[in-house]
Design a protein around this motif. Structure first.
Motif, short mmCIF file in Angstrom:
data_model
loop_
_atom_site.label_atom_id
_atom_site.label_comp_id
_atom_site.label_asym_id
_atom_site.label_seq_id
_atom_site.Cartn_x
_atom_site.Cartn_y
_atom_site.Cartn_z
N CYS A 117 19.13 37.98 4.27
CA CYS A 117 18.04 38.96 4.36
C CYS A 117 17.03 38.70 3.26
N THR A 118 15.93 39.41 3.32
CA THR A 118 14.92 39.34 2.28
C THR A 118 14.90 40.68 1.55
N VAL A 119 14.93 40.62 0.23
CA VAL A 119 14.94 41.82 -0.61
C VAL A 119 13.74 41.76 -1.54
N ASN A 120 13.09 42.89 -1.75
CA ASN A 120 11.89 42.95 -2.58
C ASN A 120 12.22 43.50 -3.96
N PHE A 121 11.78 42.81 -4.98
CA PHE A 121 11.97 43.22 -6.37
C PHE A 121 10.60 43.33 -7.03
N GLY A 122 10.11 44.55 -7.19
CA GLY A 122 8.83 44.77 -7.86
C GLY A 122 7.68 43.99 -7.24
N GLY A 123 7.66 43.87 -5.91
CA GLY A 123 6.60 43.15 -5.22
C GLY A 123 6.91 41.69 -4.93
N LEU A 124 8.05 41.20 -5.39
CA LEU A 124 8.45 39.80 -5.16
C LEU A 124 9.58 39.75 -4.14
N ASP A 125 9.34 39.10 -3.02
CA ASP A 125 10.37 38.93 -2.01
C ASP A 125 11.28 37.77 -2.38
N ILE A 126 12.59 38.00 -2.24
CA ILE A 126 13.60 36.97 -2.47
C ILE A 126 14.51 36.93 -1.25
N CYS A 127 14.70 35.75 -0.70
CA CYS A 127 15.60 35.58 0.43
C CYS A 127 17.02 35.39 -0.10
N PHE A 128 17.91 36.31 0.27
CA PHE A 128 19.32 36.23 -0.12
C PHE A 128 20.08 35.47 0.96
N ILE A 129 20.86 34.46 0.53
CA ILE A 129 21.62 33.64 1.46
C ILE A 129 23.10 33.66 1.06
N PRO A 130 23.90 34.49 1.71
CA PRO A 130 25.34 34.45 1.45
C PRO A 130 25.93 33.12 1.90
N GLU A 148 9.00 35.57 4.52
CA GLU A 148 7.77 35.22 3.79
C GLU A 148 8.08 34.92 2.32
N ALA A 149 9.35 35.08 1.92
CA ALA A 149 9.75 34.86 0.53
C ALA A 149 9.50 33.41 0.12
N THR A 150 9.14 33.22 -1.15
CA THR A 150 8.96 31.88 -1.69
C THR A 150 10.14 31.48 -2.58
N ILE A 151 11.06 32.41 -2.76
CA ILE A 151 12.25 32.18 -3.59
C ILE A 151 13.48 32.49 -2.74
N ALA A 152 14.48 31.63 -2.82
CA ALA A 152 15.77 31.88 -2.16
C ALA A 152 16.86 31.88 -3.21
N PHE A 181 11.00 26.85 0.36
CA PHE A 181 10.96 27.73 -0.81
C PHE A 181 10.47 26.97 -2.05
N LYS A 182 9.71 27.68 -2.90
CA LYS A 182 9.26 27.09 -4.17
C LYS A 182 10.41 26.97 -5.15
N LYS A 183 11.33 27.95 -5.09
CA LYS A 183 12.50 27.96 -5.99
C LYS A 183 13.73 28.34 -5.17
N VAL A 184 14.83 27.63 -5.41
CA VAL A 184 16.10 27.95 -4.77
C VAL A 184 17.15 28.04 -5.87
#
Length: 184
Positions: A117-130, A148-152, A181-184
């Motif tokens: 899923c994608t979780v938002n932290f203070g306006g920053l979306d992060i894709c969580f991958i179990p 739309e997250a750029t971080i996973a 993603f820009k950062k994984v």
């Protein structure tokens, strides 16, 4: 927003060895929580393998984990998002039965993620991958495609990356599926 990252804490490591539980406790008591206090960090993202053993949990290990990790989190009003890892699951092909959900899911300050899923932290979306397995493979790829997250962040075994000092992953997944993603 400041967030602490943890992963592979392996509660119950080394066959529930009491000395390792005490060693982990010293890390939390002397390093981790003092750092969080000093920097006013009130949130943790745990990237999987909170527990060590797939099939059972030792009461002593649980007690020590509560004493050294969960209780200090509660006392400090710290929240945690926890992504399920391969050591956290009972079956190898599904995350449906997992120790974090069963043992930590009732804590108000802990959210367990056993689906991508994608979780938002203070306006920053992060894709969580179990942990990726047969049961969630298609949903994981769909989530990655649609986010739309750029971080996973996740519990991943990606070929070519150092798993332990001097040991590079060779039997994991090709990392191209997270190349967007820009950062994984």
């Amino acid at each position: 927003m400041k967030i602490a990252l943890l992963n592979d804490t392996h509660c119950g490591v080394r066959n529930n060895n009491q000395m390792f539980a005490e060693y982990q406790g010293r890390f939390y008591d002397e390093i981790f929580f003092p750092y969080l206090d000093k920097h006013n960090i009130k949130h943790i993202i745990h990237l999987g393998d909170y527990f060590d053993r797939r099939r059972d949990v030792n009461f002593y290990s649980l007690h020590k984990n509560h004493e050294h990790f969960l209780k200090p989190m509660i006392e400090r009003d710290i929240t945690m998002d926890l992504i399920v890892g391969n050591h956290d699951i009972y079956y190898k092909n599904t995350l449906r039965v997992n120790a974090p959900k069963e043992l930590l899911g009732s804590y108000d300050n802990i959210t367990v993620y056993d689906e991508p899923c994608t979780v938002n932290f203070g306006g920053l979306d992060i894709c969580f991958i179990p942990w990726i397995c047969d049961d969630n493979y298609d949903k994981t790829l769909l989530t990655i495609t649609q986010t739309e997250a750029t971080i996973a962040m996740g519990h991943l075994e990606l070929n070519g990356f150092e798993a332990h000092p001097g040991h590079y992953m060779e039997n994991g997944m090709d990392p191209s599926f997270v190349s967007k993603f820009k950062k994984v």
